[in-house]
Write a protein that holds these residues in place. Structure first.
Motif, PDB file in Angstrom:
ATOM      1  N   LEU A  19       4.342   2.129   2.238  1.00 49.24           N
ATOM      2  CA  LEU A  19       5.669   2.467   1.694  1.00 49.24           C
ATOM      3  C   LEU A  19       6.161   3.794   2.285  1.00 49.24           C
ATOM      4  O   LEU A  19       7.320   3.907   2.712  1.00 49.24           O
ATOM      5  CB  LEU A  19       5.590   2.552   0.171  1.00 49.24           C
ATOM      6  N   GLU A  20       5.254   4.761   2.325  1.00 46.30           N
ATOM      7  CA  GLU A  20       5.572   6.081   2.886  1.00 46.30           C
ATOM      8  C   GLU A  20       6.083   5.966   4.329  1.00 46.30           C
ATOM      9  O   GLU A  20       7.069   6.581   4.712  1.00 46.30           O
ATOM     10  CB  GLU A  20       4.284   6.921   2.858  1.00 46.30           C
ATOM     11  N   ALA A  21       5.404   5.119   5.099  1.00 43.44           N
ATOM     12  CA  ALA A  21       5.783   4.938   6.507  1.00 43.44           C
ATOM     13  C   ALA A  21       7.145   4.264   6.648  1.00 43.44           C
ATOM     14  O   ALA A  21       7.884   4.504   7.606  1.00 43.44           O
ATOM     15  CB  ALA A  21       4.706   4.112   7.228  1.00 43.44           C
ATOM     16  N   TYR A  78       2.304  -0.839  10.195  1.00 39.26           N
ATOM     17  CA  TYR A  78       1.399   0.142   9.604  1.00 39.26           C
ATOM     18  C   TYR A  78       0.338  -0.557   8.753  1.00 39.26           C
ATOM     19  O   TYR A  78      -0.838  -0.169   8.756  1.00 39.26           O
ATOM     20  CB  TYR A  78       2.185   1.178   8.788  1.00 39.26           C
ATOM     21  N   ASP A 105       0.860  -1.185   0.000  1.00 36.28           N
ATOM     22  CA  ASP A 105       0.000   0.000   0.000  1.00 36.28           C
ATOM     23  C   ASP A 105       0.901   1.242   0.000  1.00 36.28           C
ATOM     24  O   ASP A 105       1.865   1.305   0.777  1.00 36.28           O
ATOM     25  CB  ASP A 105      -0.895  -0.028   1.246  1.00 36.28           C
ATOM     26  N   PRO A 106       0.616   2.228  -0.867  1.00 34.56           N
ATOM     27  CA  PRO A 106       1.483   3.414  -0.921  1.00 34.56           C
ATOM     28  C   PRO A 106       1.653   4.091   0.456  1.00 34.56           C
ATOM     29  O   PRO A 106       2.710   4.637   0.750  1.00 34.56           O
ATOM     30  CB  PRO A 106       0.746   4.354  -1.880  1.00 34.56           C
ATOM     31  N   ARG A 107       0.633   4.026   1.304  1.00 33.58           N
ATOM     32  CA  ARG A 107       0.745   4.612   2.639  1.00 33.58           C
ATOM     33  C   ARG A 107       1.739   3.840   3.501  1.00 33.58           C
ATOM     34  O   ARG A 107       2.427   4.399   4.350  1.00 33.58           O
ATOM     35  CB  ARG A 107      -0.643   4.630   3.313  1.00 33.58           C
ATOM     36  N   LEU A 111       9.771   4.412   4.387  1.00 31.58           N
ATOM     37  CA  LEU A 111      10.910   5.075   3.747  1.00 31.58           C
ATOM     38  C   LEU A 111      11.940   5.689   4.707  1.00 31.58           C
ATOM     39  O   LEU A 111      13.152   5.505   4.501  1.00 31.58           O
ATOM     40  CB  LEU A 111      10.417   6.115   2.732  1.00 31.58           C
ATOM     41  N   PRO A 112      11.525   6.401   5.762  1.00 30.13           N
ATOM     42  CA  PRO A 112      12.545   7.001   6.633  1.00 30.13           C
ATOM     43  C   PRO A 112      13.501   5.971   7.241  1.00 30.13           C
ATOM     44  O   PRO A 112      14.650   6.293   7.539  1.00 30.13           O
ATOM     45  CB  PRO A 112      11.720   7.671   7.745  1.00 30.13           C
ATOM     46  N   GLY A 143       6.678  -1.298   8.234  1.00 26.23           N
ATOM     47  CA  GLY A 143       5.655  -1.465   7.207  1.00 26.23           C
ATOM     48  C   GLY A 143       4.587  -2.471   7.629  1.00 26.23           C
ATOM     49  O   GLY A 143       3.387  -2.253   7.420  1.00 26.23           O
TER      50      GLY A 143
END
Ligand SMILES: *Cc1c(COP(=O)(O)O)cnc(C)c1O
Length: 408
Positions: free
Chosen positions: A23-25, A257, A19-21, A27-28, A254
């Motif tokens: 992936l966003e979570a 989340y 889910d793109p959300r 990345l850092p 990931g």
């Protein structure tokens, strides 16, 4: 119609896109928060540990468990190995060496049991009914004084069929036997509550729930009863000694989340996915004669459909369906084209097993895609049957079972 992006992905039981959300979570944690969660002496380590513990809480909440009961692993294959080998190894000293499972379990369970059989264990493989289910009575009857563990999945990966897990868990509890479940397909799709369902160990995988591949977890009950197991990977003492190895921090973030999103959106998403599946199922069974849904329709995951098309050759069907990504009832293991052992166990003959499709619908599936797919399957099945002498005979009302085939 033609502007639909192809190929259309309908194999969510095999894996899901991240889910793109999610992936966003994550990345850092590939960037400046790269610390080792086991580093206790500086902020890089503390940050990583904090993120891991937050993910652990999310997964525990989703299961109605305590965070201390969650052990991170490399995926559900490892979780199944750890649960079964770990419990059996620990209980061997007490003379317990018998396992109860079912013939339709995932290979990660079956092959682990096969391995243990070569090392002195005894395994009862319960048969399933035509609807794909086992009963709590079957489980209770299979339990022996030396039974260490019962291992039965919540939802089957090929058919989506659900076992009566709460009642099976209760039967195990009543007999004082530990109950492990491969919860991979169910987690995030239907409610999984380890208390209500009497579960002692549960295997999870992130990539079946819109998280990344290569990360999973094992739920291990800590009270009533406290489950003890022998670690299968040694070194470093991570995860309270249960599973050593530097934690996959971005993956775990990931996973956590993804579990949170699945929990928050479970009710709306499962209703939407169920509607879509039923739309497809209704179209296929009404528009295509001799289309047979495999497994219980009532006790089934919302997004999974397993369907056979009689008088069609499975391989040819798949070739005609290049625009869609689905699984077939032919498992291409090594060079041989074996019919699905799950469908065979449910009483399907080789032909019907070969001509089956597993279609799994997920978060990003649309109704337009499914209409395209229904049209395509209907067209392909009709085309293949038109070329089949068998189908011609069926059309003429000849009962194929009465024919004596002459070998040539
Ligand atoms: C995918 C799957 C597994 C294996 O999980 P991995 O994380 O890919 O190792 C185990 N059991 C079931 C039911 C599955 O669907």
């Amino acid at each position: 119609m033609t502007d639909i992006k192809r190929p259309i992905y309908l194999d969510y039981a095999a894996t899901c896109p991240v889910d793109p959300r999610v992936l966003e979570a994550m990345l850092p944690y590939f960037g400046d928060r790269f610390g080792n969660a086991a580093s206790r002496t500086h902020v890089f380590g503390w940050q990583a540990e904090e993120a891991v513990e937050a993910a652990r809480r999310e997964i525990a909440t989703s299961l109605n468990a305590d965070p201390k009961e969650i052990t991170f692993t490399s995926g559900a294959t490892e979780s199944n190995n750890l649960a079964i080998k770990g419990v059996v190894e620990y209980l061997a000293e007490a003379g317990k060496k018998h396992i109860v499972t079912a013939v339709t379990e995932h290979k990660a369970v079956l092959d682990t049991c096969k391995h243990l059989e070569r090392h002195g264990c005894e395994v009862t493989y319960l048969p399933v009914a035509q609807d794909g289910r086992v009963t709590p009575e079957q489980v209770a009857a299979a339990i022996r004084p030396d039974t260490a563990l019962v291992s039965l999945m919540i939802a089957n990966n090929e058919t989506g069929v659900l076992h009566p897990i709460t009642e099976i868990g209760a039967a195990c509890r009543a007999a004082g036997v530990l109950f492990h479940t491969d919860a991979v397909q169910a987690f995030g799709k239907i409610p999984v509550d380890v208390e209500a369902m009497n579960i002692d160990l549960a295997s999870l995988s992130a990539h079946k729930l819109y998280g990344p591949k290569g990360v999973g977890a094992l739920y291990i009950r800590r009270r009533k009863p406290r489950v003890r197991l022998a670690p299968q990977i040694h070194g470093g003492g991570h995860e309270r000694g249960t599973r050593s190895g530097t934690l996959n921090v971005p993956g775990i973030v990931g996973f956590g989340y993804a579990a949170k999103l699945a929990r928050e959106e479970l009710a709306s998403e499962s209703a939407r996915v169920f509607e879509l599946r039923e739309h497809l199922r209704r179209r296929l069974v009404t528009e295509i004669p001799h289309a047979i849904v495999n497994g219980s329709l009532e006790h089934r995951l919302p997004g999974t459909l397993n369907i056979s098309f009689a008088y069609v050759e499975g391989e040819s069907l798949l070739m005609g369906l290049k625009d869609i990504a689905v699984s077939s009832g032919s498992a291409c293991t090594s060079a041989s084209l074996e019919p699905s052992y799950v469908l065979r166990a449910m009483g399907l003959d080789d032909e019907l097993a070969h001509s089956s499709l597993r279609i799994t619908i997920g978060r990003f599936t649309t109704r337009e895609e499914l209409d395209f797919v229904a049209d395509l399957i209907q067209r392909e099945v009709a085309r293949l049957r038109d070329m089949s002498p068998l189908w011609e005979m069926v059309q003429e009302g000849i009962d194929l079972r009465t024919i004596e085939w002459t070998p040539h």
